[in-house]
Motif scaffolding. Structure first.
Motif, PDB file in Angstrom:
ATOM      1  N   LEU A  78       0.824  -1.206   0.000  1.00  0.00           N
ATOM      2  CA  LEU A  78       0.000   0.000   0.000  1.00  0.00           C
ATOM      3  C   LEU A  78       0.861   1.259   0.000  1.00  0.00           C
ATOM      4  CD1 LEU A  78      -2.907  -0.891   2.440  1.00  0.00           C
ATOM      5  CD2 LEU A  78      -3.059  -0.462  -0.025  1.00  0.00           C
ATOM      6  N   GLU A  79       1.967   1.236   0.699  1.00  0.00           N
ATOM      7  CA  GLU A  79       2.860   2.403   0.710  1.00  0.00           C
ATOM      8  C   GLU A  79       3.327   2.766  -0.692  1.00  0.00           C
ATOM      9  OE1 GLU A  79       5.512   3.558   4.422  1.00  0.00           O
ATOM     10  OE2 GLU A  79       6.153   1.699   3.473  1.00  0.00           O
ATOM     11  N   ALA A 100      -0.787   2.537  -3.296  1.00  0.00           N
ATOM     12  CA  ALA A 100      -2.124   2.973  -2.856  1.00  0.00           C
ATOM     13  C   ALA A 100      -2.619   4.131  -3.708  1.00  0.00           C
ATOM     14  CB  ALA A 100      -2.082   3.379  -1.393  1.00  0.00           C
ATOM     15  N   PRO A 101      -3.920   4.277  -3.782  1.00  0.00           N
ATOM     16  CA  PRO A 101      -4.963   3.491  -3.129  1.00  0.00           C
ATOM     17  C   PRO A 101      -5.263   2.210  -3.910  1.00  0.00           C
ATOM     18  CG  PRO A 101      -5.986   5.274  -4.339  1.00  0.00           C
ATOM     19  CD  PRO A 101      -4.487   5.424  -4.502  1.00  0.00           C
ATOM     20  N   TYR A 153      -8.103   1.382  -0.009  1.00  0.00           N
ATOM     21  CA  TYR A 153      -7.273   1.430   1.196  1.00  0.00           C
ATOM     22  C   TYR A 153      -5.973   2.147   0.882  1.00  0.00           C
ATOM     23  CZ  TYR A 153     -10.548  -1.955   2.979  1.00  0.00           C
ATOM     24  OH  TYR A 153     -11.707  -2.577   3.382  1.00  0.00           O
ATOM     25  N   GLU A 154      -5.481   2.882   1.876  1.00  0.00           N
ATOM     26  CA  GLU A 154      -4.206   3.585   1.759  1.00  0.00           C
ATOM     27  C   GLU A 154      -3.597   3.725   3.150  1.00  0.00           C
ATOM     28  OE1 GLU A 154      -5.363   7.196  -0.132  1.00  0.00           O
ATOM     29  OE2 GLU A 154      -6.493   7.886   1.575  1.00  0.00           O
TER      30      GLU A 154
END
Length: 85
Positions: free
Chosen positions: A25-26, A29-30, A74-75
Motif C-alpha cells: 500500500l505504501e 495505494a490506493p 485502502y491507503e
C-alpha cells in the motif's frame, strides 16, 4: 501498544502478512482488497484480515471509490520513518 506509539513500532508488532500488505500500500495505494490480493498473491481472506489488523493499529484508512461506490479503497494513514541515524 498505544495509538501514540510511532507507526514503525505499531507495524513491527503486526503479522508478516499485515506488514506485506502495508508495504504494498505504501508504494501503490490506493488499492481495493481485490487489487491487493492480486498484487501480493495472498488470499482475499488473508488480505481482509491484514487490513483489519492494520486498521486496528491506525496504520491504514479506507474510503469509498469514486469510480465504483461499491468498492472500498485502502491507503496508509501513517508513514514510516525510514531514516536511520
Amino acid at each position: 501498544m498505544a495509538d501514540d506509539d510511532p507507526p514503525d513500532r505499531r507495524l513491527a508488532e503486526a503479522s508478516p502478512s499485515a506488514k506485506f500488505v502495508f508495504f504494498v500500500l505504501e508504494r501503490e495505494a490506493p488499492m481495493t482488497t481485490a487489487q491487493i490480493a492480486d498484487r501480493t498473491r495472498l488470499s482475499p481472506r488473508t488480505v481482509r484480515n491484514a487490513l483489519s489488523r492494520l486498521d486496528g493499529r491506525n496504520l491504514v484508512r479506507e474510503r469509498p471509490s469514486f469510480r465504483d461506490a461499491r468498492k472500498t479503497l485502502y491507503e496508509p494513514s501513517a508513514t514510516l520513518d525510514t531514516t536511520h541515524e
